[in-house]
Design a protein around this motif. Sequence first.
Motif, PDB file in Angstrom:
ATOM      1  N   MET A   1       3.717  -7.266   0.196  1.00  0.00           N
ATOM      2  CA  MET A   1       3.445  -8.288  -1.012  1.00  0.00           C
ATOM      3  C   MET A   1       4.517  -8.488  -2.103  1.00  0.00           C
ATOM      4  O   MET A   1       4.864  -9.540  -2.483  1.00  0.00           O
ATOM      5  CB  MET A   1       2.046  -7.989  -1.224  1.00  0.00           C
ATOM      6  N   LEU A   2       4.953  -7.399  -2.493  1.00  0.00           N
ATOM      7  CA  LEU A   2       5.779  -7.341  -3.880  1.00  0.00           C
ATOM      8  C   LEU A   2       7.000  -8.394  -3.429  1.00  0.00           C
ATOM      9  O   LEU A   2       7.422  -9.332  -4.320  1.00  0.00           O
ATOM     10  CB  LEU A   2       6.409  -6.110  -4.381  1.00  0.00           C
TER      11      LEU A   2
ATOM     12  N   ASN B   1      10.294 -10.490 -11.774  1.00  0.00           N
ATOM     13  CA  ASN B   1      10.106  -9.098 -12.502  1.00  0.00           C
ATOM     14  C   ASN B   1       8.785  -8.946 -12.702  1.00  0.00           C
ATOM     15  O   ASN B   1       8.145  -8.887 -13.798  1.00  0.00           O
ATOM     16  CB  ASN B   1      10.982  -8.906 -13.536  1.00  0.00           C
ATOM     17  N   PRO B   2       7.642  -8.820 -11.686  1.00  0.00           N
ATOM     18  CA  PRO B   2       6.317  -8.705 -12.001  1.00  0.00           C
ATOM     19  C   PRO B   2       5.962  -7.409 -12.588  1.00  0.00           C
ATOM     20  O   PRO B   2       6.775  -6.574 -12.342  1.00  0.00           O
ATOM     21  CB  PRO B   2       5.746  -8.915 -10.641  1.00  0.00           C
ATOM     22  N   SER B   3       5.047  -7.351 -13.246  1.00  0.00           N
ATOM     23  CA  SER B   3       4.468  -5.864 -13.845  1.00  0.00           C
ATOM     24  C   SER B   3       3.184  -5.448 -12.863  1.00  0.00           C
ATOM     25  O   SER B   3       2.632  -5.922 -12.034  1.00  0.00           O
ATOM     26  CB  SER B   3       3.958  -5.929 -15.311  1.00  0.00           C
ATOM     27  N   LEU B   4       2.815  -4.266 -13.104  1.00  0.00           N
ATOM     28  CA  LEU B   4       1.586  -3.684 -12.312  1.00  0.00           C
ATOM     29  C   LEU B   4       0.418  -4.649 -12.572  1.00  0.00           C
ATOM     30  O   LEU B   4      -0.384  -4.950 -11.526  1.00  0.00           O
ATOM     31  CB  LEU B   4       1.431  -2.104 -13.008  1.00  0.00           C
ATOM     32  N   ASP B   5       0.168  -5.010 -13.875  1.00  0.00           N
ATOM     33  CA  ASP B   5      -1.036  -5.918 -13.905  1.00  0.00           C
ATOM     34  C   ASP B   5      -0.859  -7.236 -13.196  1.00  0.00           C
ATOM     35  O   ASP B   5      -1.888  -7.870 -12.927  1.00  0.00           O
ATOM     36  CB  ASP B   5      -1.213  -6.290 -15.491  1.00  0.00           C
ATOM     37  N   ASP B   6       0.445  -7.588 -13.071  1.00  0.00           N
ATOM     38  CA  ASP B   6       0.586  -8.963 -12.560  1.00  0.00           C
ATOM     39  C   ASP B   6       0.089  -8.845 -11.011  1.00  0.00           C
ATOM     40  O   ASP B   6      -0.445  -9.902 -10.258  1.00  0.00           O
ATOM     41  CB  ASP B   6       2.011  -9.544 -12.415  1.00  0.00           C
ATOM     42  N   VAL B   7       0.500  -7.807 -10.472  1.00  0.00           N
ATOM     43  CA  VAL B   7       0.262  -7.741  -8.836  1.00  0.00           C
ATOM     44  C   VAL B   7      -1.249  -7.121  -8.587  1.00  0.00           C
ATOM     45  O   VAL B   7      -1.456  -7.370  -7.338  1.00  0.00           O
ATOM     46  CB  VAL B   7       1.097  -6.991  -8.236  1.00  0.00           C
TER      47      VAL B   7
ATOM     48  N   HIS C   1      15.413  -3.847  -7.157  1.00  0.00           N
ATOM     49  CA  HIS C   1      14.720  -4.060  -8.660  1.00  0.00           C
ATOM     50  C   HIS C   1      13.153  -3.521  -8.392  1.00  0.00           C
ATOM     51  O   HIS C   1      12.764  -3.506  -9.567  1.00  0.00           O
ATOM     52  CB  HIS C   1      15.013  -5.029  -9.463  1.00  0.00           C
ATOM     53  N   LEU C   2      12.576  -3.705  -7.528  1.00  0.00           N
ATOM     54  CA  LEU C   2      11.192  -3.724  -7.235  1.00  0.00           C
ATOM     55  C   LEU C   2      10.637  -2.170  -6.921  1.00  0.00           C
ATOM     56  O   LEU C   2       9.453  -2.070  -6.827  1.00  0.00           O
ATOM     57  CB  LEU C   2      10.445  -4.607  -6.081  1.00  0.00           C
ATOM     58  N   ASN C   3      11.564  -1.264  -6.596  1.00  0.00           N
ATOM     59  CA  ASN C   3      11.311   0.048  -6.319  1.00  0.00           C
ATOM     60  C   ASN C   3      10.572   0.747  -7.317  1.00  0.00           C
ATOM     61  O   ASN C   3       9.322   1.473  -6.928  1.00  0.00           O
ATOM     62  CB  ASN C   3      12.622   0.910  -5.998  1.00  0.00           C
ATOM     63  N   PRO C   4      10.657   0.582  -8.507  1.00  0.00           N
ATOM     64  CA  PRO C   4       9.765   1.401  -9.523  1.00  0.00           C
ATOM     65  C   PRO C   4       8.264   0.827  -9.450  1.00  0.00           C
ATOM     66  O   PRO C   4       7.358   1.514  -9.329  1.00  0.00           O
ATOM     67  CB  PRO C   4      10.222   1.244 -11.030  1.00  0.00           C
ATOM     68  N   LEU C   5       8.045  -0.520  -9.214  1.00  0.00           N
ATOM     69  CA  LEU C   5       6.860  -1.271  -9.459  1.00  0.00           C
ATOM     70  C   LEU C   5       6.139  -0.727  -7.711  1.00  0.00           C
ATOM     71  O   LEU C   5       5.162  -0.337  -7.775  1.00  0.00           O
ATOM     72  CB  LEU C   5       6.860  -2.560  -9.356  1.00  0.00           C
ATOM     73  N   LEU C   6       6.828  -0.767  -6.708  1.00  0.00           N
ATOM     74  CA  LEU C   6       6.355  -0.119  -5.680  1.00  0.00           C
ATOM     75  C   LEU C   6       5.724   1.074  -5.549  1.00  0.00           C
ATOM     76  O   LEU C   6       4.764   1.762  -5.235  1.00  0.00           O
ATOM     77  CB  LEU C   6       7.517  -0.108  -4.450  1.00  0.00           C
ATOM     78  N   LEU C   7       6.401   2.124  -6.325  1.00  0.00           N
ATOM     79  CA  LEU C   7       5.916   3.232  -6.612  1.00  0.00           C
ATOM     80  C   LEU C   7       4.647   3.616  -7.375  1.00  0.00           C
ATOM     81  O   LEU C   7       3.901   4.246  -7.089  1.00  0.00           O
ATOM     82  CB  LEU C   7       7.076   4.365  -7.254  1.00  0.00           C
TER      83      LEU C   7
END
Length: 221
Positions: free
Chosen positions: A93-94, A103-109, A200-206
């Motif tokens: 999804m990301l 650069n989405p945030s946790l709330d965005d997704v 750049h999405l790895n931190p959000l994936l975690l």
Amino acid sequence: MYSFAQRLDTKVFDEPLYAYYLRNSNAKAYHPGAKDILATMENDGNSVVDMMLKSNEKPVLFFKNMSHHLLNLDYSFMKQMTNVILTRDPLEMLPSFAKVIENPSLDDVGYKLHVDLIAYFETHQIKYVVLDGKNLLLNPEGVLRQLCEKIDIPFDHAMLSWAPSKREEDGIWEKYWYKSVHESSGFGVYESKSEIFPKHLNPLLLQCQSYYEQLKALALS
């Protein structure tokens, strides 16, 4: 939404709370088409909720909402709704989401917000169903039959296919987000993503993975 739109007993609504969300968050600065959305849709969240509760055009009403669009609303109206949560593996999804919002945030997704919603539902004895996008693609008829049974409507084979095209119910944001669904004619065959996951999405994936695992464990299969 496109699946439910094929039912003759159903009217679908595409993200009616989008303008309310944009009006009351900083997302208006980075969501494509924000000015047009704000100018053409109801901005008052309570008015939108009132519309959802009072609509009666068809026996089945399908409101496609995003969890972050519920920003600061009183959730109690959902006691009068049948609540279905759709989730998808963040590995898949990301990267797709980031093609529109880089650069989405946790709330965005939505993953944490979905888990928070479920906690609210369980605390207030509100029924809900969780769908996983992969399970739906692997077994569309089986999963949709289970869903229809759980929400007390008859299964309709028409839900499995549609003409490749836009729909009149599409929000004005469709040109940014809906290219794939406009080209589709039903639920595609599931294929694992072959693209390299953006670094750049790895931190959000975690951040998302533990919430997704909770959702996945509850999903129909």
